[in-house]
Design a protein around this motif. Sequence first.
Motif, PDB file in Angstrom:
ATOM      1  N   LEU A 264       0.843  -1.192   0.000  1.00 25.15           N
ATOM      2  CA  LEU A 264       0.000   0.000   0.000  1.00 25.15           C
ATOM      3  C   LEU A 264       0.876   1.239   0.000  1.00 25.15           C
ATOM      4  CD1 LEU A 264      -2.719  -0.940   2.670  1.00 25.15           C
ATOM      5  CD2 LEU A 264      -3.110  -0.669   0.208  1.00 25.15           C
ATOM      6  N   PRO A 265       0.342   2.382  -0.423  1.00 28.08           N
ATOM      7  CA  PRO A 265       1.114   3.626  -0.329  1.00 28.08           C
ATOM      8  C   PRO A 265       1.348   3.993   1.127  1.00 28.08           C
ATOM      9  CG  PRO A 265      -1.147   4.102  -0.933  1.00 28.08           C
ATOM     10  CD  PRO A 265      -0.996   2.616  -1.002  1.00 28.08           C
ATOM     11  N   LEU A 266       2.314   4.841   1.350  1.00 26.84           N
ATOM     12  CA  LEU A 266       2.741   5.186   2.705  1.00 26.84           C
ATOM     13  C   LEU A 266       1.583   5.690   3.568  1.00 26.84           C
ATOM     14  CD1 LEU A 266       5.149   5.401   4.615  1.00 26.84           C
ATOM     15  CD2 LEU A 266       5.588   7.695   3.712  1.00 26.84           C
ATOM     16  N   ALA A 267       0.672   6.469   2.988  1.00 23.87           N
ATOM     17  CA  ALA A 267      -0.429   7.034   3.763  1.00 23.87           C
ATOM     18  C   ALA A 267      -1.370   5.969   4.316  1.00 23.87           C
ATOM     19  CB  ALA A 267      -1.211   8.024   2.897  1.00 23.87           C
ATOM     20  N   LEU A 268      -1.364   4.768   3.721  1.00 23.83           N
ATOM     21  CA  LEU A 268      -2.276   3.706   4.143  1.00 23.83           C
ATOM     22  C   LEU A 268      -1.548   2.492   4.718  1.00 23.83           C
ATOM     23  CD1 LEU A 268      -4.602   3.697   0.971  1.00 23.83           C
ATOM     24  CD2 LEU A 268      -4.984   4.927   3.128  1.00 23.83           C
ATOM     25  N   ARG A 269      -0.229   2.516   4.702  1.00 21.17           N
ATOM     26  CA  ARG A 269       0.561   1.316   5.013  1.00 21.17           C
ATOM     27  C   ARG A 269       0.311   0.768   6.416  1.00 21.17           C
ATOM     28  NH1 ARG A 269       2.633  -2.487   6.358  1.00 21.17           N
ATOM     29  NH2 ARG A 269       4.609  -3.464   5.752  1.00 21.17           N
ATOM     30  N   THR A 270       0.071   1.623   7.397  1.00 18.71           N
ATOM     31  CA  THR A 270      -0.099   1.150   8.774  1.00 18.71           C
ATOM     32  C   THR A 270      -1.409   0.393   8.968  1.00 18.71           C
ATOM     33  OG1 THR A 270      -1.025   3.322   9.369  1.00 18.71           O
ATOM     34  CG2 THR A 270       1.325   2.966   9.778  1.00 18.71           C
TER      35      THR A 270
END
Length: 633
Positions: A264-270
């Motif tokens: 996923l992109p960084l904004a959604l990775r967590t």
Amino acid sequence: MTIFIRLLSEIDKSASLLEAIQDKNENYYDVDPISFLQIPGAPFAYWVSHSLRARYLELPSVEGNGRSVKVGVQTFDDMRFVRASWEVAKDSITKWVPFPKGGAWSPFYSDVFLEVNFHNAGREMSEFKYMHRQREGKQHRAVEYFFRPGLTWPRRTNGLSFRVMPRGCIFADKGPAAFDAHDSSETLLSLCAIVNSQAFGLLAAMQLARTELAQSFEVGLIQKTPVPDLTAEQRTKLASMAGRAWSLRRSLDTVSENSHAFLLPLALRTRICAFDPPTIDAELAEIQSEINEIAFNLFGFSELDRAAALRPSRSTDEYLSEEAEDADDNEVDHSAAAIDQTDALLSWAVGVAFGRFDWRLAAGEREAPAEPDPFEPLPAKSPGMLPDGGEPFHPHHGILVDDQGHPHDLPRLIEEIVARVDAEVPGDVRRWLQRDFFPLHLKQYSKSRRKAPIYWPLSTASGSYTLWLYYPSLTSQTLYTAVNDFIEPKLKQVGQDVGVLRTKGSARSRDDEKSFEALQALELELIELRDILLQIAPTYRPNHDDGVQITAAPLWQLFRHKPWQKILKDTWALLEKGDYDWAHLALAYWPDRVREKCKTDKSLAIAHDLEELYIEPVSTVRPRGKKTVGGNE
């Protein structure tokens, strides 16, 4: 004995020279030059102790004891034989093989993002090299090591870095490889730890301490560098540490959308699990520090050896830096981690809209797959991509459009996708798509001198209307679909709107007049776009084996991004000239010319599956016969 004064890192060399002579300080060395013969090439490695130089005689080298180090394939024409992994159709997986080819400094892990044409055991490439490069024989070197797990490294980069090479690869000359006779994962990972240590790097660099500027980490140098023998316990511990370092570095790549590891992109990775790059970097530094300490002890470095060896040296660090500047594959990292979070999020949403990525990972409706084994073959798709048979967010036929109100309107789809995963829709998405996205996408999908964007904006002259084509879905019918399903209905709608305003005549308001003029201009531009596509479509036969650049070249005038347009225009000129007659597109446009060349060029005949046209040249060498006693045959 000979006195050496080391002033490479000193600013005031005159004063430092005097001080070294008077005080016999750390810059003063009294060395027997005979000891240099212990190191391959006898470099003037005077700044290390005699005992450290002796390690070359006391310890086994990398080459040996079941280990092999080999140089790989040189294509001599990367434009023809090498592709970025996202350019290749997945049904051509048996033709295109992962191809480690150097790259930027990255120990333990580096994604293999290139693939090489190895169809029919690389016959096309072999014939090309044999015919055009006067190479003796047609057998690829080190072929018996192809597809095996190993370690690879970039020959020319600012610092030595070994990384895991998974099974199923063919390695390049710029990305040599090391192997274990038993293909043992534990043995390879423990070796990966050792060769990524400061101790090994310093011992390798000792061989580079010569007067020549041009130095690189060639196969012969690595083969001759010593490594310590390991106990079973040491091997297990080092393998565990290297495996953890591989996992951590790979996790940093899970936010790079063109990586095999992408989630996923960084904004959604967590949303999948905890993800904090600074924490990951800190753990990597701890692992590297522990590996360095273990390796120093295994190699028998004294405290004085460490201090002396770690001092900066013009003959190693700076020479390598200069060499790295000219390295073909030493590149800036354009991964998603280096891209603005908002841009990365929106770029991912574009991929979801086209059916490339799976939005359900971000919504918690699908679990991420388990991390693979380091030496497991690379997947055909990254974990973040839509699985085979998965339902896309928005069904389509490979074309979306920037046209407000249209069912396939890409800006609207992007906003819906971002909202669906409960993320904030940022700013003016339509403006971002029109102005910012393609330059970002082109940069992101350009690696190792390949420029391979997969989302293609074909626009009217003013850019007021844009069709977005998805390269992986491209077929010979795509341009007809663009005209029939998008442009013609749009022209009909615009024509109706123009007719309504025209009937108003002198009753048109000022705003009506502006709309009337704009619609008339759009109508003319749409007609021009339609006519160009219909002119190209009858002979347009895209083939993904040709790669993005050649496949897009016939459409060059419809791209409004000037740098990309120039690349494609130049590529089209070379196609017309005949420089790329190995391409399937060349056969489609100039069949007579290409078929004629196939008669005398076997590699071209193989490329186009026209070997029946090739005519073997008559040998001019008279065969040797058996001589009689009298000298006559």
